[in-house]
Design a protein around this motif. Structure first.
Motif, PDB file in Angstrom:
ATOM      1  N   PHE A   1      -6.326   9.667  -2.639  1.00  0.00           N
ATOM      2  CA  PHE A   1      -7.173   9.939  -1.485  1.00  0.00           C
ATOM      3  C   PHE A   1      -6.316  10.435  -0.345  1.00  0.00           C
ATOM      4  CE2 PHE A   1      -9.465   7.097  -4.141  1.00  0.00           C
ATOM      5  CZ  PHE A   1     -10.796   7.465  -4.005  1.00  0.00           C
ATOM      6  N   GLN A   2      -6.895  11.288   0.476  1.00  0.00           N
ATOM      7  CA  GLN A   2      -6.175  11.831   1.620  1.00  0.00           C
ATOM      8  C   GLN A   2      -6.868  11.387   2.900  1.00  0.00           C
ATOM      9  OE1 GLN A   2      -6.255  16.131   2.497  1.00  0.00           O
ATOM     10  NE2 GLN A   2      -4.038  15.983   2.318  1.00  0.00           N
ATOM     11  N   TYR A   3      -6.086  10.714   3.756  1.00  0.00           N
ATOM     12  CA  TYR A   3      -6.581  10.290   5.064  1.00  0.00           C
ATOM     13  C   TYR A   3      -6.215  11.345   6.090  1.00  0.00           C
ATOM     14  CZ  TYR A   3      -6.823   5.516   3.203  1.00  0.00           C
ATOM     15  OH  TYR A   3      -7.112   4.407   2.467  1.00  0.00           O
ATOM     16  N   GLU A   4      -7.167  11.698   6.943  1.00  0.00           N
ATOM     17  CA  GLU A   4      -6.863  12.504   8.121  1.00  0.00           C
ATOM     18  C   GLU A   4      -6.815  11.528   9.282  1.00  0.00           C
ATOM     19  OE1 GLU A   4      -8.463  16.246  10.799  1.00  0.00           O
ATOM     20  OE2 GLU A   4      -9.618  15.598   9.060  1.00  0.00           O
TER      21      GLU A   4
ATOM     22  N   ARG B   1      -3.487   1.603  -3.167  1.00  0.00           N
ATOM     23  CA  ARG B   1      -2.851   1.304  -1.877  1.00  0.00           C
ATOM     24  C   ARG B   1      -3.734   1.645  -0.677  1.00  0.00           C
ATOM     25  NH1 ARG B   1       1.621   4.078  -0.456  1.00  0.00           N
ATOM     26  NH2 ARG B   1       1.880   2.531   1.150  1.00  0.00           N
ATOM     27  N   MET B   2      -4.998   1.956  -0.893  1.00  0.00           N
ATOM     28  CA  MET B   2      -5.872   2.389   0.203  1.00  0.00           C
ATOM     29  C   MET B   2      -5.970   1.350   1.313  1.00  0.00           C
ATOM     30  SD  MET B   2      -8.989   4.436  -1.606  1.00  0.00           S
ATOM     31  CE  MET B   2      -9.779   4.837  -0.053  1.00  0.00           C
ATOM     32  N   ASN B   3      -6.231   0.109   0.987  1.00  0.00           N
ATOM     33  CA  ASN B   3      -6.401  -0.936   1.993  1.00  0.00           C
ATOM     34  C   ASN B   3      -5.104  -1.166   2.769  1.00  0.00           C
ATOM     35  OD1 ASN B   3      -7.828  -2.912   3.402  1.00  0.00           O
ATOM     36  ND2 ASN B   3      -7.103  -4.516   2.043  1.00  0.00           N
ATOM     37  N   GLU B   4      -3.992  -1.233   2.059  1.00  0.00           N
ATOM     38  CA  GLU B   4      -2.687  -1.426   2.694  1.00  0.00           C
ATOM     39  C   GLU B   4      -2.377  -0.288   3.680  1.00  0.00           C
ATOM     40  OE1 GLU B   4       1.861  -1.053   1.125  1.00  0.00           O
ATOM     41  OE2 GLU B   4       0.421  -2.043  -0.185  1.00  0.00           O
ATOM     42  N   GLU B   5      -2.696   0.939   3.287  1.00  0.00           N
ATOM     43  CA  GLU B   5      -2.425   2.087   4.152  1.00  0.00           C
ATOM     44  C   GLU B   5      -3.330   2.084   5.378  1.00  0.00           C
ATOM     45  OE1 GLU B   5      -0.174   5.232   5.310  1.00  0.00           O
ATOM     46  OE2 GLU B   5       0.151   3.927   3.606  1.00  0.00           O
ATOM     47  N   MET B   6      -4.582   1.681   5.222  1.00  0.00           N
ATOM     48  CA  MET B   6      -5.491   1.583   6.376  1.00  0.00           C
ATOM     49  C   MET B   6      -4.950   0.594   7.401  1.00  0.00           C
ATOM     50  SD  MET B   6      -9.328   1.524   4.900  1.00  0.00           S
ATOM     51  CE  MET B   6      -9.939   2.743   3.788  1.00  0.00           C
ATOM     52  N   GLN B   7      -4.447  -0.534   6.926  1.00  0.00           N
ATOM     53  CA  GLN B   7      -3.880  -1.530   7.836  1.00  0.00           C
ATOM     54  C   GLN B   7      -2.642  -0.998   8.538  1.00  0.00           C
ATOM     55  OE1 GLN B   7      -3.302  -4.894   5.277  1.00  0.00           O
ATOM     56  NE2 GLN B   7      -5.481  -5.409   5.223  1.00  0.00           N
TER      57      GLN B   7
END
Length: 74
Positions: free
Chosen positions: A19-22, A53-59
């Motif tokens: 997934f790519q976060y902007e 790793r989505m949740n970890e990266e959001m934090q």
């Protein structure tokens, strides 16, 4: 099959998904200094992460003062 997805066994559909976060509003700090490149707070930054790793990266983004503008499946 539903049990496999919930338990995260290998072979589940989530393996290999990215997934790519902007992100906007990131600020330079001790944590971001380790990246090796400067971060401008006014520009959008794109961060690609695996599903696991989505949740970890959001934090991490939140701790650095950023706001997630969008999330896109790759």
């Amino acid at each position: 099959m539903l049990g496999q997805v919930l338990t995260g066994r290998s072979g589940s559909p989530s393996n290999g998904r990215y997934f790519q976060y902007e992100v906007t509003g990131l600020r330079q700090s001790g944590e971001t200094d380790a990246n090796g490149y400067p971060i401008r707070s006014s520009a959008s930054t794109f961060i690609t992460v695996p599903y696991s790793r989505m949740n970890e990266e959001m934090q991490r983004i939140t701790r650095m003062g950023g706001k997630i503008k969008s999330i896109k499946a790759l």
